[in-house]
Structures are given as structure tokens and as C-alpha cells.
Design a protein around this motif. Structure first.
Motif, mmCIF file in Angstrom:
data_model
loop_
_atom_site.group_PDB
_atom_site.id
_atom_site.type_symbol
_atom_site.label_atom_id
_atom_site.label_comp_id
_atom_site.label_asym_id
_atom_site.label_seq_id
_atom_site.Cartn_x
_atom_site.Cartn_y
_atom_site.Cartn_z
ATOM 1 N N MET A 1 -31.318 -41.489 -103.476
ATOM 2 C CA MET A 1 -30.179 -42.370 -103.527
ATOM 3 C C MET A 1 -28.950 -41.596 -103.063
ATOM 4 O O MET A 1 -28.736 -40.459 -103.472
ATOM 5 C CB MET A 1 -29.990 -42.871 -104.960
ATOM 6 N N THR A 2 -28.185 -42.200 -102.227
ATOM 7 C CA THR A 2 -26.965 -41.587 -101.725
ATOM 8 C C THR A 2 -25.780 -42.371 -102.259
ATOM 9 O O THR A 2 -25.776 -43.603 -102.212
ATOM 10 C CB THR A 2 -26.937 -41.603 -100.182
ATOM 11 N N ILE A 3 -24.786 -41.661 -102.770
ATOM 12 C CA ILE A 3 -23.583 -42.325 -103.271
ATOM 13 C C ILE A 3 -22.360 -41.680 -102.645
ATOM 14 O O ILE A 3 -22.408 -40.532 -102.205
ATOM 15 C CB ILE A 3 -23.481 -42.260 -104.814
ATOM 16 N N TYR A 4 -21.281 -42.441 -102.637
ATOM 17 C CA TYR A 4 -20.019 -41.918 -102.136
ATOM 18 C C TYR A 4 -19.045 -41.839 -103.302
ATOM 19 O O TYR A 4 -18.888 -42.787 -104.065
ATOM 20 C CB TYR A 4 -19.441 -42.823 -101.039
ATOM 21 N N LEU A 5 -18.383 -40.692 -103.448
ATOM 22 C CA LEU A 5 -17.346 -40.512 -104.460
ATOM 23 C C LEU A 5 -16.051 -40.138 -103.760
ATOM 24 O O LEU A 5 -16.064 -39.418 -102.756
ATOM 25 C CB LEU A 5 -17.723 -39.396 -105.446
ATOM 26 N N GLU A 6 -14.963 -40.609 -104.286
ATOM 27 C CA GLU A 6 -13.658 -40.203 -103.768
ATOM 28 C C GLU A 6 -13.570 -38.677 -103.902
ATOM 29 O O GLU A 6 -14.115 -38.100 -104.842
ATOM 30 C CB GLU A 6 -12.530 -40.865 -104.569
ATOM 31 N N PRO A 7 -12.879 -38.031 -102.991
ATOM 32 C CA PRO A 7 -12.804 -36.566 -103.033
ATOM 33 C C PRO A 7 -12.278 -36.011 -104.366
ATOM 34 O O PRO A 7 -12.808 -35.021 -104.878
ATOM 35 C CB PRO A 7 -11.869 -36.204 -101.879
ATOM 36 N N ASP A 8 -11.259 -36.647 -104.935
ATOM 37 C CA ASP A 8 -10.721 -36.127 -106.193
ATOM 38 C C ASP A 8 -11.703 -36.337 -107.353
ATOM 39 O O ASP A 8 -11.842 -35.476 -108.231
ATOM 40 C CB ASP A 8 -9.355 -36.734 -106.520
ATOM 41 N N VAL A 9 -12.437 -37.458 -107.344
ATOM 42 C CA VAL A 9 -13.446 -37.695 -108.376
ATOM 43 C C VAL A 9 -14.571 -36.670 -108.228
ATOM 44 O O VAL A 9 -15.042 -36.103 -109.218
ATOM 45 C CB VAL A 9 -14.002 -39.139 -108.285
ATOM 46 N N HIS A 10 -14.974 -36.433 -107.002
ATOM 47 C CA HIS A 10 -16.026 -35.445 -106.747
ATOM 48 C C HIS A 10 -15.576 -34.058 -107.218
ATOM 49 O O HIS A 10 -16.361 -33.309 -107.821
ATOM 50 C CB HIS A 10 -16.389 -35.415 -105.254
ATOM 51 N N ALA A 11 -14.323 -33.705 -106.952
ATOM 52 C CA ALA A 11 -13.807 -32.394 -107.362
ATOM 53 C C ALA A 11 -13.801 -32.264 -108.886
ATOM 54 O O ALA A 11 -14.198 -31.225 -109.432
ATOM 55 C CB ALA A 11 -12.409 -32.181 -106.802
ATOM 56 N N HIS A 12 -13.354 -33.316 -109.577
ATOM 57 C CA HIS A 12 -13.346 -33.284 -111.049
ATOM 58 C C HIS A 12 -14.765 -33.161 -111.586
ATOM 59 O O HIS A 12 -15.025 -32.391 -112.524
ATOM 60 C CB HIS A 12 -12.683 -34.531 -111.629
ATOM 61 N N LEU A 13 -15.665 -33.923 -111.010
ATOM 62 C CA LEU A 13 -17.057 -33.889 -111.461
ATOM 63 C C LEU A 13 -17.692 -32.525 -111.191
ATOM 64 O O LEU A 13 -18.396 -31.975 -112.047
ATOM 65 C CB LEU A 13 -17.861 -34.997 -110.770
ATOM 66 N N ALA A 14 -17.427 -31.961 -110.023
ATOM 67 C CA ALA A 14 -17.970 -30.640 -109.689
ATOM 68 C C ALA A 14 -17.399 -29.569 -110.622
ATOM 69 O O ALA A 14 -18.132 -28.672 -111.080
ATOM 70 C CB ALA A 14 -17.664 -30.295 -108.237
ATOM 71 N N ASP A 15 -16.109 -29.683 -110.937
ATOM 72 C CA ASP A 15 -15.483 -28.734 -111.864
ATOM 73 C C ASP A 15 -16.098 -28.856 -113.257
ATOM 74 O O ASP A 15 -16.404 -27.848 -113.902
ATOM 75 C CB ASP A 15 -13.978 -28.989 -111.915
ATOM 76 N N TYR A 16 -16.305 -30.082 -113.703
ATOM 77 C CA TYR A 16 -16.920 -30.318 -115.014
ATOM 78 C C TYR A 16 -18.345 -29.753 -115.059
ATOM 79 O O TYR A 16 -18.740 -29.098 -116.017
ATOM 80 C CB TYR A 16 -16.916 -31.817 -115.325
ATOM 81 N N ALA A 17 -19.104 -29.995 -114.002
ATOM 82 C CA ALA A 17 -20.482 -29.491 -113.934
ATOM 83 C C ALA A 17 -20.492 -27.965 -113.925
ATOM 84 O O ALA A 17 -21.343 -27.339 -114.576
ATOM 85 C CB ALA A 17 -21.183 -30.035 -112.694
ATOM 86 N N ALA A 18 -19.551 -27.371 -113.234
ATOM 87 C CA ALA A 18 -19.484 -25.910 -113.190
ATOM 88 C C ALA A 18 -19.153 -25.340 -114.566
ATOM 89 O O ALA A 18 -19.732 -24.324 -114.984
ATOM 90 C CB ALA A 18 -18.447 -25.462 -112.160
ATOM 91 N N ARG A 19 -18.229 -25.973 -115.271
ATOM 92 C CA ARG A 19 -17.888 -25.507 -116.623
ATOM 93 C C ARG A 19 -19.067 -25.619 -117.562
ATOM 94 O O ARG A 19 -19.254 -24.797 -118.443
ATOM 95 C CB ARG A 19 -16.708 -26.301 -117.181
ATOM 96 N N ARG A 20 -19.864 -26.665 -117.377
ATOM 97 C CA ARG A 20 -21.055 -26.879 -118.203
ATOM 98 C C ARG A 20 -22.259 -26.082 -117.713
ATOM 99 O O ARG A 20 -23.302 -26.100 -118.362
ATOM 100 C CB ARG A 20 -21.433 -28.365 -118.223
ATOM 101 N N ARG A 21 -22.104 -25.489 -116.547
ATOM 102 C CA ARG A 21 -23.196 -24.742 -115.908
ATOM 103 C C ARG A 21 -24.438 -25.610 -115.730
ATOM 104 O O ARG A 21 -25.547 -25.218 -116.057
ATOM 105 C CB ARG A 21 -23.521 -23.485 -116.708
ATOM 106 N N GLN A 22 -24.186 -26.795 -115.215
ATOM 107 C CA GLN A 22 -25.247 -27.767 -114.950
ATOM 108 C C GLN A 22 -25.147 -28.210 -113.495
ATOM 109 O O GLN A 22 -24.053 -28.244 -112.925
ATOM 110 C CB GLN A 22 -25.099 -29.003 -115.847
ATOM 111 N N VAL A 28 -24.071 -36.410 -112.819
ATOM 112 C CA VAL A 28 -23.948 -37.780 -112.308
ATOM 113 C C VAL A 28 -24.956 -38.680 -113.008
ATOM 114 O O VAL A 28 -24.638 -39.795 -113.426
ATOM 115 C CB VAL A 28 -24.121 -37.814 -110.778
ATOM 116 N N GLU A 29 -26.188 -38.202 -113.136
ATOM 117 C CA GLU A 29 -27.225 -38.998 -113.796
ATOM 118 C C GLU A 29 -26.824 -39.310 -115.244
ATOM 119 O O GLU A 29 -26.961 -40.448 -115.703
ATOM 120 C CB GLU A 29 -28.554 -38.244 -113.770
ATOM 121 N N ALA A 30 -26.318 -38.327 -115.970
ATOM 122 C CA ALA A 30 -25.918 -38.537 -117.366
ATOM 123 C C ALA A 30 -24.748 -39.521 -117.456
ATOM 124 O O ALA A 30 -24.725 -40.384 -118.338
ATOM 125 C CB ALA A 30 -25.541 -37.207 -118.008
#
Length: 126
Positions: A1-22, A28-30
């Protein structure tokens, strides 16, 4: 499945995932699972209601403390200051001036934003 996220949403999500080390995909699935799962929504609502209940209890306690303190102050003030049966003009002027100073001080204190009850809760934390 391919999804599109706004760049700022993607950045926040990537930062959150990095902090969680996931991995980002697990985050995204969670998030999607939590969004579509009615039980998860119910748990979130329950947590929010519990938090609001605790805040209301604290507000009620602070209000009760304030009311009691005010009544004690008035009682002590009335017991320490006997009534003047026939106040003259100077007494009335003095009372009016003291009341105006009180209202000014109260207005300044409220404008600052700090509350006296904050000091009580800080003392409780010690």
C-alpha cells in the motif's frame, strides 16, 4: 500500500518513530489501527474523561480552599474591627480609599496570572 503524507506530517511522524526507535511503517500501522479501532477510541475517551475528572476535583478543592480562606479572613477582620455606629465623612473616605486599594491590588494580582492556590499545591508537593 502506498500513501501520501504532507511533508510536515511525515517529518513529525519520522521524528516520533526515531524517538521511539521504531520503523516508520510500524508507527503508521499503529496510528491507523488506533484511528479505526472503536475500542481504542473508547480507551482514549476514557483517559481524557479521567483526566478531566481529576482536573475538576482539583478545581473544586481549590475553590473550597479559597472560599474557606475568604470566610476566615472576613470573620477575623470583623472580630478585630468593631463596627462604627455612626461613621463620619473622614471614616467613609478612609474606607473607600482602603477598598479602592484592595480592588487595585486584586486586579493586579489577577492580571499577573499567578494564583495563591498555586503556592498551596507547591507546599503540598514538598
Amino acid at each position: 500500500m502506498t500513501i501520501y503524507l504532507e511533508p510536515d506530517v511525515h517529518a513529525h511522524l519520522a521524528d516520533y518513530a526515531a524517538r521511539r526507535r521504531q520503523p516508520l511503517s510500524i508507527m503508521v500501522e499503529a496510528a491507523v489501527a488506533a484511528f479505526v479501532d472503536p475500542e481504542s477510541r473508547e480507551a482514549q475517551i476514557t483517559r481524557r474523561l479521567s483526566r478531566m475528572d481529576r482536573q475538576l476535583e482539583k478545581l473544586s478543592r481549590d475553590t473550597n480552599i479559597s472560599v474557606e480562606a475568604f470566610f476566615v479572613f472576613i470573620w477575623l477582620w470583623l472580630s478585630a474591627n468593631p463596627a462604627n455606629p455612626e461613621p463620619d465623612a473622614a471614616t467613609r473616605a478612609s474606607v473607600t480609599e482602603r477598598y479602592d486599594r484592595y480592588m487595585d491590588a486584586l486586579g493586579q494580582r489577577l492580571a499577573k496570572g499567578g494564583k495563591g492556590s498555586d503556592r498551596l499545591t507547591q507546599a503540598e508537593d514538598l
